[in-house]
Design a protein around this motif. Structure first.
Motif, PDB file in Angstrom:
ATOM      1  N   GLY A  16      52.812  39.204  21.147  1.00 53.01           N
ATOM      2  CA  GLY A  16      53.968  39.624  21.679  1.00 53.01           C
ATOM      3  C   GLY A  16      54.481  41.002  22.334  1.00 53.01           C
ATOM      4  N   GLU A  17      53.587  41.701  21.444  1.00 52.81           N
ATOM      5  CA  GLU A  17      53.562  43.432  22.170  1.00 52.81           C
ATOM      6  C   GLU A  17      52.796  43.673  23.242  1.00 52.81           C
ATOM      7  OE1 GLU A  17      53.951  45.335  17.657  1.00 52.81           O
ATOM      8  OE2 GLU A  17      52.039  45.440  18.656  1.00 52.81           O
ATOM      9  N   ASN A  18      52.901  44.726  23.854  1.00 54.65           N
ATOM     10  CA  ASN A  18      52.586  45.030  25.289  1.00 54.65           C
ATOM     11  C   ASN A  18      51.109  45.976  24.560  1.00 54.65           C
ATOM     12  OD1 ASN A  18      54.408  43.911  26.646  1.00 54.65           O
ATOM     13  ND2 ASN A  18      55.502  45.721  26.974  1.00 54.65           N
ATOM     14  N   ALA A  19      50.266  45.862  25.314  1.00 55.47           N
ATOM     15  CA  ALA A  19      48.984  46.753  25.284  1.00 55.47           C
ATOM     16  C   ALA A  19      48.700  47.594  26.453  1.00 55.47           C
ATOM     17  CB  ALA A  19      47.549  45.716  25.013  1.00 55.47           C
ATOM     18  N   THR A  20      48.640  48.893  26.116  1.00 53.04           N
ATOM     19  CA  THR A  20      48.180  49.746  27.273  1.00 53.04           C
ATOM     20  C   THR A  20      46.734  50.364  27.298  1.00 53.04           C
ATOM     21  OG1 THR A  20      50.758  50.213  27.649  1.00 53.04           O
ATOM     22  CG2 THR A  20      49.034  52.034  28.613  1.00 53.04           C
ATOM     23  N   MET A  21      46.023  50.372  28.137  1.00 53.17           N
ATOM     24  CA  MET A  21      44.797  50.977  27.989  1.00 53.17           C
ATOM     25  C   MET A  21      44.511  51.832  29.244  1.00 53.17           C
ATOM     26  SD  MET A  21      42.765  47.555  26.949  1.00 53.17           S
ATOM     27  CE  MET A  21      44.015  46.268  27.618  1.00 53.17           C
ATOM     28  N   ASN A  22      43.933  53.080  28.957  1.00 54.98           N
ATOM     29  CA  ASN A  22      43.937  53.983  30.054  1.00 54.98           C
ATOM     30  C   ASN A  22      42.310  54.339  30.350  1.00 54.98           C
ATOM     31  OD1 ASN A  22      46.743  54.910  29.983  1.00 54.98           O
ATOM     32  ND2 ASN A  22      46.193  55.455  27.616  1.00 54.98           N
ATOM     33  N   CYS A  23      42.337  54.730  31.823  1.00 56.29           N
ATOM     34  CA  CYS A  23      40.773  55.077  32.048  1.00 56.29           C
ATOM     35  C   CYS A  23      41.186  56.244  32.807  1.00 56.29           C
ATOM     36  CB  CYS A  23      40.337  54.057  32.978  1.00 56.29           C
ATOM     37  SG  CYS A  23      38.918  54.216  33.734  1.00 56.29           S
ATOM     38  N   SER A  24      40.061  57.331  32.389  1.00 53.65           N
ATOM     39  CA  SER A  24      40.124  58.691  33.262  1.00 53.65           C
ATOM     40  C   SER A  24      38.659  58.816  33.915  1.00 53.65           C
ATOM     41  CB  SER A  24      40.243  60.010  32.294  1.00 53.65           C
ATOM     42  OG  SER A  24      39.324  59.761  31.334  1.00 53.65           O
ATOM     43  N   TYR A  25      38.553  59.323  35.213  1.00 54.43           N
ATOM     44  CA  TYR A  25      37.414  59.455  35.814  1.00 54.43           C
ATOM     45  C   TYR A  25      37.161  60.935  36.404  1.00 54.43           C
ATOM     46  CZ  TYR A  25      40.510  58.436  39.564  1.00 54.43           C
ATOM     47  OH  TYR A  25      41.468  58.313  40.706  1.00 54.43           O
ATOM     48  N   LYS A  26      36.051  61.335  37.202  1.00 61.81           N
ATOM     49  CA  LYS A  26      36.019  62.808  37.321  1.00 61.81           C
ATOM     50  C   LYS A  26      35.721  62.842  38.811  1.00 61.81           C
ATOM     51  CE  LYS A  26      33.328  63.114  32.935  1.00 61.81           C
ATOM     52  NZ  LYS A  26      31.822  63.276  32.375  1.00 61.81           N
ATOM     53  N   THR A  27      35.279  62.118  39.771  1.00 60.55           N
ATOM     54  CA  THR A  27      35.245  62.208  41.244  1.00 60.55           C
ATOM     55  C   THR A  27      36.078  61.356  41.668  1.00 60.55           C
ATOM     56  OG1 THR A  27      33.369  60.562  41.339  1.00 60.55           O
ATOM     57  CG2 THR A  27      32.794  62.834  40.689  1.00 60.55           C
ATOM     58  N   SER A  28      36.219  61.612  42.989  1.00 59.59           N
ATOM     59  CA  SER A  28      37.258  60.975  43.968  1.00 59.59           C
ATOM     60  C   SER A  28      36.392  59.391  43.985  1.00 59.59           C
ATOM     61  CB  SER A  28      37.090  61.442  45.246  1.00 59.59           C
ATOM     62  OG  SER A  28      35.950  61.448  46.020  1.00 59.59           O
ATOM     63  N   ILE A  29      37.426  58.242  44.351  1.00 57.05           N
ATOM     64  CA  ILE A  29      36.901  57.118  44.246  1.00 57.05           C
ATOM     65  C   ILE A  29      37.427  56.225  45.507  1.00 57.05           C
ATOM     66  CG2 ILE A  29      36.888  56.974  41.642  1.00 57.05           C
ATOM     67  CD1 ILE A  29      39.637  55.461  41.861  1.00 57.05           C
ATOM     68  N   ASN A  30      36.812  55.200  45.590  1.00 55.89           N
ATOM     69  CA  ASN A  30      37.046  54.185  46.849  1.00 55.89           C
ATOM     70  C   ASN A  30      38.133  53.281  46.082  1.00 55.89           C
ATOM     71  OD1 ASN A  30      35.519  54.989  49.002  1.00 55.89           O
ATOM     72  ND2 ASN A  30      33.862  54.082  48.142  1.00 55.89           N
ATOM     73  N   ASN A  31      37.629  52.601  44.798  1.00 62.59           N
ATOM     74  CA  ASN A  31      38.385  51.854  43.992  1.00 62.59           C
ATOM     75  C   ASN A  31      38.287  51.928  42.695  1.00 62.59           C
ATOM     76  OD1 ASN A  31      36.670  49.610  43.140  1.00 62.59           O
ATOM     77  ND2 ASN A  31      36.428  49.341  45.389  1.00 62.59           N
ATOM     78  N   LEU A  32      39.175  51.456  42.058  1.00 59.04           N
ATOM     79  CA  LEU A  32      38.864  51.262  40.482  1.00 59.04           C
ATOM     80  C   LEU A  32      39.321  49.739  40.237  1.00 59.04           C
ATOM     81  CD1 LEU A  32      40.074  53.762  37.829  1.00 59.04           C
ATOM     82  CD2 LEU A  32      40.644  51.285  37.467  1.00 59.04           C
ATOM     83  N   GLN A  33      38.221  49.351  39.337  1.00 56.32           N
ATOM     84  CA  GLN A  33      38.331  47.918  38.837  1.00 56.32           C
ATOM     85  C   GLN A  33      38.463  47.821  37.360  1.00 56.32           C
ATOM     86  OE1 GLN A  33      35.265  45.510  40.834  1.00 56.32           O
ATOM     87  NE2 GLN A  33      35.029  47.099  42.418  1.00 56.32           N
ATOM     88  N   TRP A  34      39.152  46.853  36.892  1.00 56.64           N
ATOM     89  CA  TRP A  34      39.243  46.336  35.733  1.00 56.64           C
ATOM     90  C   TRP A  34      38.704  45.111  35.368  1.00 56.64           C
ATOM     91  CZ3 TRP A  34      41.080  49.504  31.557  1.00 56.64           C
ATOM     92  CH2 TRP A  34      41.513  50.567  31.799  1.00 56.64           C
ATOM     93  N   TYR A  35      37.700  45.052  33.937  1.00 55.64           N
ATOM     94  CA  TYR A  35      36.975  43.500  33.779  1.00 55.64           C
ATOM     95  C   TYR A  35      37.291  43.579  32.227  1.00 55.64           C
ATOM     96  CZ  TYR A  35      34.210  44.035  37.888  1.00 55.64           C
ATOM     97  OH  TYR A  35      33.662  44.188  39.353  1.00 55.64           O
ATOM     98  N   ARG A  36      37.379  42.187  32.096  1.00 56.02           N
ATOM     99  CA  ARG A  36      37.442  41.847  30.588  1.00 56.02           C
ATOM    100  C   ARG A  36      36.175  41.130  30.023  1.00 56.02           C
ATOM    101  NH1 ARG A  36      41.805  37.869  28.110  1.00 56.02           N
ATOM    102  NH2 ARG A  36      40.484  36.574  26.516  1.00 56.02           N
ATOM    103  N   GLN A  37      35.702  41.364  28.941  1.00 61.82           N
ATOM    104  CA  GLN A  37      34.669  40.813  28.169  1.00 61.82           C
ATOM    105  C   GLN A  37      34.945  40.159  26.982  1.00 61.82           C
ATOM    106  OE1 GLN A  37      31.251  43.388  27.056  1.00 61.82           O
ATOM    107  NE2 GLN A  37      29.809  41.596  27.505  1.00 61.82           N
ATOM    108  N   ARG A  50      43.039  49.977  45.143  1.00 62.94           N
ATOM    109  CA  ARG A  50      42.186  50.901  45.941  1.00 62.94           C
ATOM    110  C   ARG A  50      42.707  52.263  45.754  1.00 62.94           C
ATOM    111  NH1 ARG A  50      39.096  47.536  48.509  1.00 62.94           N
ATOM    112  NH2 ARG A  50      39.785  45.454  48.841  1.00 62.94           N
ATOM    113  N   SER A  51      42.058  53.335  46.289  1.00 58.52           N
ATOM    114  CA  SER A  51      42.469  54.597  46.330  1.00 58.52           C
ATOM    115  C   SER A  51      43.886  54.824  46.896  1.00 58.52           C
ATOM    116  CB  SER A  51      41.255  55.315  46.823  1.00 58.52           C
ATOM    117  OG  SER A  51      41.221  55.431  48.078  1.00 58.52           O
ATOM    118  N   ASN A  52      44.183  54.291  47.873  1.00 55.58           N
ATOM    119  CA  ASN A  52      45.472  54.449  48.448  1.00 55.58           C
ATOM    120  C   ASN A  52      46.777  53.644  47.974  1.00 55.58           C
ATOM    121  OD1 ASN A  52      44.831  52.166  49.401  1.00 55.58           O
ATOM    122  ND2 ASN A  52      45.082  52.351  51.587  1.00 55.58           N
ATOM    123  N   GLU A  53      46.270  52.928  46.968  1.00 56.86           N
ATOM    124  CA  GLU A  53      47.454  52.267  46.062  1.00 56.86           C
ATOM    125  C   GLU A  53      47.811  52.704  44.904  1.00 56.86           C
ATOM    126  OE1 GLU A  53      45.166  48.562  46.025  1.00 56.86           O
ATOM    127  OE2 GLU A  53      46.416  47.582  47.372  1.00 56.86           O
TER     128      GLU A  53
END
Lengths: 113, 117
Positions: A16-37, A50-53
């Motif tokens: 019922g609680e919310n979960a927040t996860m963060n991702c930091s990166y170093k160089t410019s990107i075209n897009n960023l994706q999230w995956y689950r395992q 995408r980088s413009n979103e």
């Protein structure tokens, strides 16, 4: 060297609680994706931003991207026990002269009933 | 039926043995990848192939070789296995026929758990 680094490494919450996860990166990107395992299984694509979103939604998932801070967050609302898994960010960026998709080390999420 | 399959799913072998892991896909994707996952380290790219004639080394290719026998098949070989190659190995595919210059969603196989004694 890793491009994306997730924070926290592990997160334990109640259903019922919310979960927040963060991702930091170093160089410019075209897009960023999230995956689950799920434990010992293959990764499953959740969302691509995408980088413009700046924000994207998919069901109970909300992803934000701040290119000025080189960071992204994944919010899972109203979590369920079935959300227990590891979550990885992956950045599509230029490295060594060509594009690469580089995965972070992941956040392990445990949702307790 | 699974779109990306890997064989075998589990393998135990001894140091010095040659091992081949196989990956097949029915998604019709042009790009295929081999990753290795170790606890706490996320995924690291071993080799990737943009098409049958275009194979590239990834971050950790030493000790590994690959073969793209057809668009649908991409195999990974460990020429002489060593214990620190014990890991979970994943094959993945992606479709770039319409977007060659960025990475789209990747589809992963179920993984092969390899133990080298």
């Amino acid at each position: 060297s890793q491009q994306g680094e997730e924070d926290p490494q592990a997160l334990s919450i109640q259903e019922g609680e919310n979960a927040t996860m963060n991702c930091s990166y170093k160089t410019s990107i075209n897009n960023l994706q999230w995956y689950r395992q799920n434990s010992g299984r293959g990764l499953v694509h959740l969302i691509l931003i995408r980088s413009n979103e700046r924000e994207k939604h998919s069901g109970r998932l909300r992803v934000t991207l701040d290119t000025s801070k080189k960071s992204s967050s994944l919010l899972i609302t109203a979590s369920r026990a079935a959300d227990t898994a590891s979550y990885f960010c992956a950045t599509d960026s230029l490295s060594g002269g060509y594009n690469k998709l580089i995965f972070g080390a992941g956040t392990r999420l445990a949702v307790h009933p | 039926d699974a779109d990306v399959t890997q064989t075998p799913r589990n393998r135990i072998t001894k140091t010095g043995k040659r091992i081949m892991l196989e990956c097949s896909q029915t998604k019709g994707h042009d790009r295929m990848y081999w990753y290795r996952q170790d606890p706490g380290l996320g995924l690291r790219l071993i080799y990737y192939s943009f098409d049958v004639k275009d194979i590239n080394k990834g971050e950790i290719s030493d000790g590994y070789s690959v073969s793209r026998q057809a668009q649908a098949k991409f195999s990974l070989s460990l020429e002489s296995a060593i214990p620190n190659q014990t890991a979970l190995y994943f094959c993945a595919t992606s479709d770039h026929r319409t977007s060659r210059y960025s990475y789209n969603e990747q589809f992963f196989g179920p993984g092969t758990r390899l133990t080298v004694l």
